[in-house]
Design an enzyme around this catalytic site. Structure first.
Site, PDB file in Angstrom:
ATOM      1  N   HIS A  62      35.602  78.586 135.768  1.00 19.82           N
ATOM      2  CA  HIS A  62      34.418  77.794 136.147  1.00 19.82           C
ATOM      3  C   HIS A  62      33.134  78.564 136.417  1.00 19.82           C
ATOM      4  CE1 HIS A  62      37.287  74.642 136.270  1.00 19.82           C
ATOM      5  NE2 HIS A  62      37.757  74.892 137.451  1.00 19.82           N
ATOM      6  N   CYS A 109      40.054  64.457 134.944  1.00 23.78           N
ATOM      7  CA  CYS A 109      40.196  65.705 135.700  1.00 23.78           C
ATOM      8  C   CYS A 109      39.478  65.615 137.034  1.00 23.78           C
ATOM      9  CB  CYS A 109      39.556  66.858 134.947  1.00 23.78           C
ATOM     10  SG  CYS A 109      40.478  67.382 133.552  1.00 23.78           S
ATOM     11  N   GLU A 117      47.445  72.929 144.148  1.00 20.26           N
ATOM     12  CA  GLU A 117      47.426  74.243 143.492  1.00 20.26           C
ATOM     13  C   GLU A 117      48.887  74.656 143.298  1.00 20.26           C
ATOM     14  OE1 GLU A 117      45.499  76.605 141.967  1.00 20.26           O
ATOM     15  OE2 GLU A 117      47.441  77.572 141.849  1.00 20.26           O
ATOM     16  N   SER A 176      48.149  75.154 135.600  1.00 26.15           N
ATOM     17  CA  SER A 176      46.722  75.396 135.773  1.00 26.15           C
ATOM     18  C   SER A 176      46.524  75.937 137.186  1.00 26.15           C
ATOM     19  CB  SER A 176      45.960  74.080 135.601  1.00 26.15           C
ATOM     20  OG  SER A 176      44.594  74.274 135.862  1.00 26.15           O
ATOM     21  N   GLU A 210      49.356  61.024 142.631  1.00 28.00           N
ATOM     22  CA  GLU A 210      49.048  60.382 141.359  1.00 28.00           C
ATOM     23  C   GLU A 210      49.532  61.242 140.198  1.00 28.00           C
ATOM     24  OE1 GLU A 210      45.254  57.621 142.457  1.00 28.00           O
ATOM     25  OE2 GLU A 210      44.815  59.668 141.884  1.00 28.00           O
TER      26      GLU A 210
HETATM   27  N1  SAH Z   1      44.574  73.690 141.371  1.00 27.43           N
HETATM   28  C1  SAH Z   1      44.742  73.809 139.969  1.00 27.43           C
HETATM   29  C2  SAH Z   1      45.159  72.558 139.238  1.00 27.43           C
HETATM   30  C3  SAH Z   1      44.409  71.282 139.437  1.00 27.43           C
HETATM   31  S1  SAH Z   1      42.837  71.033 138.693  1.00 27.43           S
HETATM   32  C4  SAH Z   1      43.518  74.462 139.348  1.00 27.43           C
HETATM   33  O1  SAH Z   1      42.539  74.721 140.062  1.00 27.43           O
HETATM   34  O2  SAH Z   1      43.574  74.783 138.178  1.00 27.43           O
HETATM   35  C5  SAH Z   1      42.964  70.901 137.013  1.00 27.43           C
HETATM   36  C6  SAH Z   1      41.645  71.159 136.269  1.00 27.43           C
HETATM   37  O3  SAH Z   1      40.710  70.080 136.443  1.00 27.43           O
HETATM   38  C7  SAH Z   1      40.970  72.376 136.787  1.00 27.43           C
HETATM   39  O4  SAH Z   1      40.423  73.176 135.812  1.00 27.43           O
HETATM   40  C8  SAH Z   1      39.915  71.764 137.664  1.00 27.43           C
HETATM   41  O5  SAH Z   1      38.974  72.657 137.993  1.00 27.43           O
HETATM   42  C9  SAH Z   1      39.455  70.607 136.827  1.00 27.43           C
HETATM   43  N2  SAH Z   1      38.659  69.659 137.626  1.00 27.43           N
HETATM   44  C10 SAH Z   1      38.817  69.410 138.907  1.00 27.43           C
HETATM   45  N3  SAH Z   1      37.917  68.514 139.350  1.00 27.43           N
HETATM   46  C11 SAH Z   1      37.163  68.173 138.318  1.00 27.43           C
HETATM   47  C12 SAH Z   1      36.069  67.267 138.151  1.00 27.43           C
HETATM   48  N4  SAH Z   1      35.594  66.529 139.145  1.00 27.43           N
HETATM   49  N5  SAH Z   1      35.532  67.152 136.919  1.00 27.43           N
HETATM   50  C13 SAH Z   1      36.039  67.888 135.900  1.00 27.43           C
HETATM   51  N6  SAH Z   1      37.078  68.746 136.011  1.00 27.43           N
HETATM   52  C14 SAH Z   1      37.626  68.902 137.203  1.00 27.43           C
END
Ligand code: SAH
Length: 384
Positions: A244, A363, A189, A220, A102
């Site tokens: 986080h 996200c 990732e 990211s 996606e």
């Molecule tokens: N693997 C990478 C890129 C993908 S995630 C990383 O970890 O950065 C992109 C962003 O969206 C990250 O900060 C991730 O933690 C956040 N994210 C992922 N799942 C989410 C969710 N369910 N709600 C809010 N943010 C989320």
């Protein structure tokens, strides 16, 4: 340089979609042609959206015929498009077999951001991500990564990139761009698919392709420390760190990669990434707000202390729930208080607006389809 063949590609044809300038020059020299052909073909593919070599009217007929024999321009196909009430668009693109990815376009007043995937699924197993729950299948090729821009450009601006020969000479100048920013925040990732991601980013930055500035392309990462060091040498784009948590105890729980690369090492790598570069102002810390897990006032003060002296701003991301997720989003009041503490400690702190919620494009909600979910990696603490 990566293997850019897509799986439903005729094996003997080379897919040129994912070749950056260096790779393209090497290809033309290998087939006994002048290196300047690389620039011509790159422009045709990425600036004019050419889908075949016959369209390339400033390339000799003989060379076009030769290219048609040995090469192709092949992108995943859009199988579904959803538009949210806020203008966000999500595309589902089919790869091989049962896999799909996606890609999301987020329009704002002064920019258009494309959120790009780098892997089919994700191996990191962060508990609050629906992509992680899907497991991992494989890395995307550089062609499949850059194809997300190529395809989105066409879908967003079908007239600007027509199939006609008359498009020759028309450049995708910065004023007409619909996609002004790219964030590698989709599925996967990016730093675990380093070579393919870097080759695709070369194309994003390349003047003869998409010509975006480094500032407008953001990787990211959950924090693959050795890859961050490599990235600085090879392609120092903007950086967002999925932190986080304010300490290793919490982060080990929600980002298992932390057991391998704990916070101290990660923040040192970020510091190194920025050392000596005055043009890069700051990186972004991403912090997903999980009720009762990482959202207390104490956590906010801990975070402020942890990040002191680092050139960063903080994005607080309200958690987007998905079916069977074990977490809840923090209350808005809690998020505001968290922001206030960080703000008073001197940090630029933004609460990220949730976009495309009604089409599951926010996200962590990107899921695509992952055929074989068995390849998830477990990260354990290592001594070095
Ligand atoms: N693997 C990478 C890129 C993908 S995630 C990383 O970890 O950065 C992109 C962003 O969206 C990250 O900060 C991730 O933690 C956040 N994210 C992922 N799942 C989410 C969710 N369910 N709600 C809010 N943010 C989320």
């Amino acid at each position: 340089m990566s293997n850019t063949s897509l799986s439903n590609t005729t094996p003997e044809k080379i897919n040129l979609l994912g070749y950056d300038l260096a790779h393209m020059k090497a290809f033309f020299s290998e087939i006994g042609e002048q290196p300047f052909r690389a620039v011509q073909v790159l422009k045709w593919i990425h600036q004019f959206g050419a889908e075949n070599f016959t369209q390339m009217s400033n390339v000799s007929q003989a060379l076009r015929a030769k290219l048609n024999d040995i090469a192709e321009i092949k992108a995943p196909e859009i199988i579904a498009e959803q538009k949210a009430s806020d203008g966000t668009i999500k595309w589902l693109m089919r790869l091989d077999g049962g896999n799909s990815i996606e890609t999301v376009y987020i329009p704002e007043d002064n920019r258009g951001t494309l959120c790009v995937s780098s892997q089919v699924g994700c191996a990191l197993d962060c508990g609050f991500r629906s992509t992680a729950k899907q497991g991992f299948n494989r890395n995307l090729t550089s062609a499949e990564i850059i194809a997300q821009l190529w395809v989105a450009n066409k879908a967003l601006n079908p007239l600007a990139q027509s199939k006609s020969d008359t498009i020759q000479g028309k450049v995708q100048d910065s004023k007409n761009r619909v996609i002004t920013n790219v964030v590698l925040m989709g599925m996967g990732e990016p730093l675990l698919n380093f070579d393919n991601v870097v080759e695709a980013i070369h194309l994003m930055l390349e003047d003869h392709a998409y010509g975006l500035s480094k500032r407008r392309v953001t990787i990211s990462t959950a924090g693959v420390v050795p890859a961050l060091k490599r990235l600085r040498e090879e392609c120092d784009v903007s950086l967002a760190i999925s932190l986080h948590a304010p300490n290793d105890r919490i982060r080990n729980e929600i980002v298992p990669l932390n057991k391998k690369y704990p916070i101290k090492e990660l923040l040192e790598a970020c510091q190194y990434y920025f050392n000596g570069d005055t043009k890069k102002k700051q990186f972004t810390i991403e912090y997903v707000m999980l009720a009762g897990i990482n959202d207390s006032e104490k956590n906010a003060r801990e975070l402020a202390f942890l990040l002191k002296n680092l050139p960063c701003k903080i994005n607080l991301i309200p958690f987007n729930p998905f079916p069977n997720s074990e977490f809840d989003c923090s209350k808005m009041q809690t998020i505001n208080r968290f922001q206030d503490i960080l703000y008073k400690a001197g940090y630029v702190t933004v609460i990220r607006k949730t976009r495309g919620e009604d089409i599951d494009a926010a996200c962590g909600q990107l899921a695509g389809k992952v055929k074989d979910k068995s390849r998830r990696i477990k990260f354990e603490k290592t001594s070095g």
